[in-house]
Scaffold this motif. Structure first.
Motif, short mmCIF file in Angstrom:
data_model
loop_
_atom_site.label_atom_id
_atom_site.label_comp_id
_atom_site.label_asym_id
_atom_site.label_seq_id
_atom_site.Cartn_x
_atom_site.Cartn_y
_atom_site.Cartn_z
N PHE A 88 0.87 -1.17 0.00
CA PHE A 88 0.00 0.00 0.00
C PHE A 88 0.91 1.23 0.00
N PHE A 89 0.72 2.13 -0.96
CA PHE A 89 1.67 3.19 -1.21
C PHE A 89 1.06 4.56 -0.89
N GLN A 90 1.92 5.46 -0.38
CA GLN A 90 1.51 6.82 -0.08
C GLN A 90 2.49 7.80 -0.73
N ILE A 91 1.96 8.82 -1.37
CA ILE A 91 2.76 9.87 -1.99
C ILE A 91 2.30 11.21 -1.42
N ARG A 92 3.26 11.97 -0.92
CA ARG A 92 2.99 13.27 -0.30
C ARG A 92 1.94 13.17 0.80
N PRO A 106 -8.10 3.37 -4.28
CA PRO A 106 -6.73 3.80 -4.00
C PRO A 106 -6.51 5.27 -4.35
N SER A 107 -5.50 5.86 -3.72
CA SER A 107 -5.08 7.23 -4.03
C SER A 107 -3.84 7.26 -4.90
N VAL A 108 -3.11 6.15 -4.95
CA VAL A 108 -1.89 6.04 -5.75
C VAL A 108 -2.10 4.92 -6.77
N GLY A 109 -2.03 5.27 -8.04
CA GLY A 109 -2.20 4.28 -9.08
C GLY A 109 -0.94 3.44 -9.26
N LEU A 110 -1.12 2.16 -9.53
CA LEU A 110 -0.01 1.26 -9.86
C LEU A 110 -0.29 0.68 -11.23
N ILE A 111 0.55 1.03 -12.20
CA ILE A 111 0.37 0.62 -13.59
C ILE A 111 1.59 -0.20 -14.00
N ILE A 112 1.37 -1.47 -14.39
CA ILE A 112 2.45 -2.34 -14.83
C ILE A 112 2.22 -2.67 -16.30
N ASP A 113 3.13 -2.21 -17.16
CA ASP A 113 3.01 -2.42 -18.61
C ASP A 113 1.64 -2.03 -19.13
N ILE A 115 -1.21 -1.94 -17.59
CA ILE A 115 -2.34 -2.62 -16.95
C ILE A 115 -2.49 -2.09 -15.53
N ASP A 116 -3.72 -1.79 -15.14
CA ASP A 116 -3.99 -1.20 -13.84
C ASP A 116 -3.95 -2.28 -12.75
N PHE A 117 -2.93 -2.19 -11.88
CA PHE A 117 -2.79 -3.08 -10.74
C PHE A 117 -2.98 -2.31 -9.43
N SER A 118 -3.76 -1.24 -9.44
CA SER A 118 -3.79 -0.32 -8.30
C SER A 118 -4.20 -0.97 -6.99
N ARG A 119 -4.98 -1.99 -7.02
CA ARG A 119 -5.40 -2.65 -5.79
C ARG A 119 -4.63 -3.95 -5.54
N LEU A 120 -3.57 -4.16 -6.29
CA LEU A 120 -2.88 -5.45 -6.26
C LEU A 120 -1.37 -5.24 -6.17
N GLY A 121 -0.93 -4.53 -5.13
CA GLY A 121 0.48 -4.18 -5.01
C GLY A 121 1.39 -5.36 -4.82
N GLY A 122 0.88 -6.51 -4.41
CA GLY A 122 1.74 -7.67 -4.26
C GLY A 122 2.32 -8.16 -5.57
N ALA A 123 1.73 -7.75 -6.69
CA ALA A 123 2.20 -8.19 -8.01
C ALA A 123 3.37 -7.37 -8.53
N ALA A 124 3.86 -6.41 -7.76
CA ALA A 124 4.90 -5.50 -8.23
C ALA A 124 6.29 -6.12 -8.07
N THR A 125 6.49 -7.29 -8.66
CA THR A 125 7.80 -7.94 -8.66
C THR A 125 8.68 -7.30 -9.74
N LEU A 126 10.00 -7.49 -9.64
CA LEU A 126 10.90 -6.61 -10.38
C LEU A 126 11.80 -7.27 -11.42
N PHE A 127 11.79 -8.57 -11.56
CA PHE A 127 12.68 -9.15 -12.57
C PHE A 127 12.24 -8.73 -13.97
N ASP A 128 13.21 -8.35 -14.78
CA ASP A 128 13.02 -7.90 -16.17
C ASP A 128 12.26 -6.58 -16.26
#
Length: 699
Positions: A88-92, A106-113, A115-128
């Motif tokens: 869960f992420f906070q900005i300012r 959510p107040s902070v959007g999470l976009i992976i390639d 695709i909107d993952f804003s409610r699914l922060g566990g998917a933010a893995t980093l390989f590649d």
């Protein structure tokens, strides 16, 4: 099929990868980083927004496996755990802190390639992952209601014409082991490129469970598969396909009565997620005047979040299951140079956006050690629909001065229904929201020369209202209204010393209206809480964000950032008088300062030595009580050795001095030694010192 001879205006820019190189007698120049913070791809230094770019080399230098392990590099950014990962992420100072059975926006959007993952922060893995962009401040004109505080975008490596392969393996403390492979190249000459990667990360975690005699109850077990295909359908049409699979099977056993890393829980929980996502993008150079872009995405995710409710050997337990289906479609038209309007002075963008999320949930909250009625069993569904029209004009008033004006109008609908009972109170709730939301941006950018950009902007962000699902709440607290925010920002982006030094400075002032706050108060004598969101406050957020990146010599580089934040509630009318009144106080998870300072040393072509220190001020854990974290600073270090053009060996350590610092905290009565009568602070710690070795082969 003819080979592509005319690159698309925007695609050509996106596929440009600048090299970090220099002549023997010239200063090392920092590369131009291409970002996607606006409708038109541009370099980071020519994008008029406060942003932090975290590149692949930085991710690999600390063997970061998840987004939570690099976010301290961004000023005025924080992360909340309360799960196996800080997801869960906070900005300012804005952003949700947790989610149990209540639906949240959510107040902070999470976009992976894309695709909107804003409610699914566990998917933010980093390989590649090629790059992470952290955009500070409202981004509603482009990203809509999920980005009132900002947005985090993650971009994986693109397919290339040449064959490329990467294999990586690593081991570390706490039985940590990783292995991954990425392969890409031409599939059909001049027509189809592809890339695919698969990666597994496992660790026993950082808790010892004395009750069960196990050291893996907070385990990490994560598998990520990504694939991308780029099809040059015609000379003017390019199609991009993305497929992702993320399987997270983590444990959750983080809290103890004595705030140690030795758990007494007899029922450790789980934090799992199984997600499949797909996206297709089209870029069509319709004419010399117009570019048409479209994007469709689909995401399906099943997740389980559970934990031992008493942290001891009673049988209190919570379990929350969710199944989500997300659908989105966006179509936009952008002017090319020949399509500018107003005598060729103005670029334009217009578009339409549709997003549907269909969520089904099932929750069981069992605290019957306190009494036979302390049982909640609830199932239901929550469906949201967003339909938006948006547009932006970039008016070049002179060769150096550009006026940016944007508008987004969004229709938001939400339907909620549940059945079951909440602490033995029957629940059969149906609620519907339907509202029209407005976001806007007005900016003025002054490109004084190729190396200096001065900008100022006024933006209006929004976050839609929502629904509280607790049957024991009065009807006037069962739903809450839209939150709006006005944000004024000014900044200066600069290159100095022939490009060897980059500096960024931004100052902002934001006013939140009808701020959505989370209230939580323990029901005396039970393990249950009254929890709900409400429009309880007005708040002011102001601060500064600064960063630098400097090659002092061709062998020595320093990087750093500083965030200063004053985020306070101007007024606070808590609808639950039993909860803490936070008026005049700093908002939760808003440390007054954040910082990082790092160095890189290149003694020769084979070796790279890195170190950085990062930290933040203390912060309140919640708007419902007065408990705070401790201020902290942690040291990370790594050494890379390259040989034979293809091999790299990395020795790394995070939190080198083994500092205990908290990523989540509570304040309530849970200790039987005090007869459950004394409120105490309980914290979840971030990772301790962890080190390891990673071997990478690139071809």
């Amino acid at each position: 099929m003819k080979p592509i001879s005319k690159p698309l205006s925007l695609i050509g820019l996106l596929l440009t990868t600048p090299a970090l190189a220099a002549e023997d007698d010239e200063a090392v120049k920092l590369p131009d980083v291409v970002v996607s913070a606006d409708f038109r791809p541009s370099t980071a230094q020519k994008t008029a927004v406060s942003l932090t770019e975290i590149d692949k080399e930085t991710i690999e230098a600390r063997s970061a496996q998840h987004l939570e392990e690099v976010l301290n590099l961004a000023p005025n950014v924080n992360v909340s755990a309360g799960a196996s990962r800080g997801r869960f992420f906070q900005i300012r100072g804005m952003g949700i802190l947790s989610q149990y059975d209540n639906p949240v926006n959510p107040s902070v959007g999470l976009i992976i390639d894309g695709i909107d993952f804003s409610r699914l922060g566990g998917a933010a893995t980093l390989f590649d992952i090629e790059a992470i962009e952290v955009l500070q401040g409202p981004q509603g004109t482009k990203f809509g209601p999920n980005a009132i505080a900002g947005a985090i975008t993650m971009r994986s490596a693109e397919p290339s014409k040449e064959f490329k392969m990467r294999a990586q393996a690593g081991i570390g403390e706490y039985n940590t082991r990783n292995f991954g492979v990425a392969v890409g190249g031409t599939i059909v000459e001049d027509q189809l490129l592809g890339r695919a990667s698969i990666y597994t990360h496992k660790s026993d975690g950082y808790m010892q469970n004395d009750t069960l005699g196990r050291d893996d109850t907070q385990k990490q077990d994560e598998l990520t598969f990504r694939s991308k295909f780029k099809l040059f359908a015609t000379e003017d049409l390019t199609l991009d396909f993305t497929l992702m699979h993320v399987n997270v099977n983590n444990g959750y056993d983080a809290f103890t009565l004595d705030n140690s890393r030795r758990s007494q829980a007899n029922q450790p929980g789980a934090d799992t997620q199984n997600t499949n996502a797909f996206a297709v993008k089209a870029n069509w150079q319709a004419s010399d005047a117009v570019i048409i872009q479209s994007e469709a995405t689909y995401l399906n995710s099943s997740s389980t979040y559970s934990f031992d409710g008493d942290w001891r050997t009673e049988n209190d337990f919570e379990k929350h299951n969710r199944d989500r289906d997300n659908y989105s479609f966006e179509l936009r038209a952008l002017s090319d140079k020949a399509g500018r309007i107003f005598n060729g002075s103005t670029d334009w963008t217009v578009g339409v956006y549709r997003f549907v999320q269909d969520e089904h949930f099932k929750s069981s909250v069992d605290y019957r050690s306190y009494g036979p009625d302390e049982l909640t069993q609830l199932r239901g569904k929550y469906k949201t629909e967003n339909t938006a029209l948006f547009g932006q004009l970039d008016s070049h008033l002179t060769d150096k001065l550009t006026l940016v004006s944007g508008l987004r109008v969004e229709d938001f609908k939400a339907d909620y229904a549940d059945s079951g009972f909440v602490t033995s109170v029957p629940s059969s709730t149906q609620k519907r929201l339907d509202e029209v939301l407005f976001g806007a941006k007005l900016g003025l950018n002054y490109q004084a020369n190729a190396d200096q950009l001065l900008y100022t902007s006024l933006t209006r962000g929004y976050k839609p209202g929502g629904i509280n699902n607790k049957a024991n709440l009065p009807q006037n607290q069962r739903q809450f209204n839209t939150e709006y925010m006005w944000n004024f920002e000014t900044g200066l982006k600069s290159r100095w010393l022939d490009g060897s030094l980059i500096t960024n400075l931004a100052a902002f002032y934001a006013k939140r209206l009808d701020a959505q706050t989370h209230s939580s108060a323990q029901i005396a004598g039970t393990g249950n809480f009254i929890e709900f969101y409400d429009n309880a406050a007005r708040a002011s957020h102001q601060g500064v964000e600064a960063s630098l990146d400097w090659f002092l010599t061709d062998q020595f580089r320093i990087m750093g950032s500083l965030g200063l934040l004053d985020a306070k509630f101007d007024s606070y009318q808590n609808p639950n008088p039993a909860a803490y009144n936070a008026q005049g106080r700093q908002v939760a998870h808003a440390p007054k300062y954040t910082f990082n300072l790092g160095t890189e040393y290149y003694p020769n072509d084979s070796w790279t030595i890195r170190a950085n220190v990062e930290g933040k001020d203390s912060f309140y854990f919640s708007d419902s009580h007065n408990a705070k974290s401790n201020a902290y600073a942690v040291l990370n270090a790594s050494t890379d050795y390259r040989f034979d053009k293809h091999w790299k060996i990395s020795v790394w350590a995070r939190n080198l001095f083994d500092k205990d610092y908290a990523t989540r905290g509570f304040f309530f009565a849970n200790n039987p030694a005090n007869n459950f009568l004394v409120n105490e602070k309980y914290v979840q710690y971030a990772e301790p010192r962890i080190g390891g070795i990673t071997v990478t082969y690139d071809y």
